[in-house]
Design a protein around this motif. Structure first.
Motif, PDB file in Angstrom:
ATOM      1  N   ASN A   2      20.218 -27.894 -63.064  1.00 31.21           N
ATOM      2  CA  ASN A   2      18.637 -26.982 -62.352  1.00 31.21           C
ATOM      3  C   ASN A   2      18.290 -25.410 -63.624  1.00 31.21           C
ATOM      4  O   ASN A   2      19.299 -25.085 -63.595  1.00 31.21           O
ATOM      5  N   LYS A   3      16.690 -25.671 -63.709  1.00 25.44           N
ATOM      6  CA  LYS A   3      16.631 -24.486 -64.378  1.00 25.44           C
ATOM      7  C   LYS A   3      17.169 -23.495 -62.974  1.00 25.44           C
ATOM      8  O   LYS A   3      16.523 -23.878 -61.702  1.00 25.44           O
ATOM      9  N   GLY A   4      16.629 -21.454 -63.075  1.00 27.20           N
ATOM     10  CA  GLY A   4      16.379 -21.318 -62.711  1.00 27.20           C
ATOM     11  C   GLY A   4      15.016 -20.431 -62.328  1.00 27.20           C
ATOM     12  O   GLY A   4      15.509 -19.696 -63.888  1.00 27.20           O
ATOM     13  N   ASN A  23      15.124 -22.864 -57.975  1.00 28.52           N
ATOM     14  CA  ASN A  23      14.725 -23.836 -58.663  1.00 28.52           C
ATOM     15  C   ASN A  23      13.584 -24.753 -59.557  1.00 28.52           C
ATOM     16  O   ASN A  23      13.472 -25.551 -60.167  1.00 28.52           O
ATOM     17  N   ASN A  57      20.329 -22.158 -65.449  1.00 26.03           N
ATOM     18  CA  ASN A  57      21.053 -22.359 -64.835  1.00 26.03           C
ATOM     19  C   ASN A  57      20.676 -22.030 -63.202  1.00 26.03           C
ATOM     20  O   ASN A  57      20.630 -20.311 -63.449  1.00 26.03           O
ATOM     21  N   ILE A  58      20.636 -22.456 -62.046  1.00 25.93           N
ATOM     22  CA  ILE A  58      20.176 -21.394 -60.886  1.00 25.93           C
ATOM     23  C   ILE A  58      21.246 -20.262 -60.762  1.00 25.93           C
ATOM     24  O   ILE A  58      20.916 -19.297 -60.296  1.00 25.93           O
TER      25      ILE A  58
END
Length: 97
Positions: A2-4, A23, A57-58
């Motif tokens: 997941n993007k953060g 996120n 990423n997170i």
């Protein structure tokens, strides 16, 4: 992964700053605006999104949040003002993220 996102909130008078990580920035900021984000943001009415950074990423976002929370208050404000000199609410611009 997941993007953060690392984000900064402030109040209407732009006197207090809060740094958070999530996120899902759309949902999280909306919760803050509804007064459901956290006790601190609710108490001080921190609902104005004045700055955000996106990460692939997170875990990178969490590391950046920890770094920023150790900064002096003026350094945080300088970062925000460098990218958002009028301290405008960026919430409506989140659609592009």
């Amino acid at each position: 992964m997941n993007k953060g996102y690392v984000y900064f909130l402030t109040n209407y008078r732009r006197t207090t700053i809060y740094i958070g990580v999530t996120n899902n920035i759309h949902s999280r900021v909306w919760k803050h605006k509804l007064g459901e984000g956290s006790l601190f943001t609710s108490k001080y009415k921190l609902t104005v999104l004045i700055y955000a950074e996106e990460y692939d990423n997170i875990s990178d976002a969490i590391a950046r949040e920890k770094q920023l929370k150790n900064w002096h208050k003026q350094w945080k404000w300088n970062l925000v003002k460098q990218n958002n000199p009028k301290l405008e609410d960026w919430y409506d611009t989140l659609r592009g993220w």
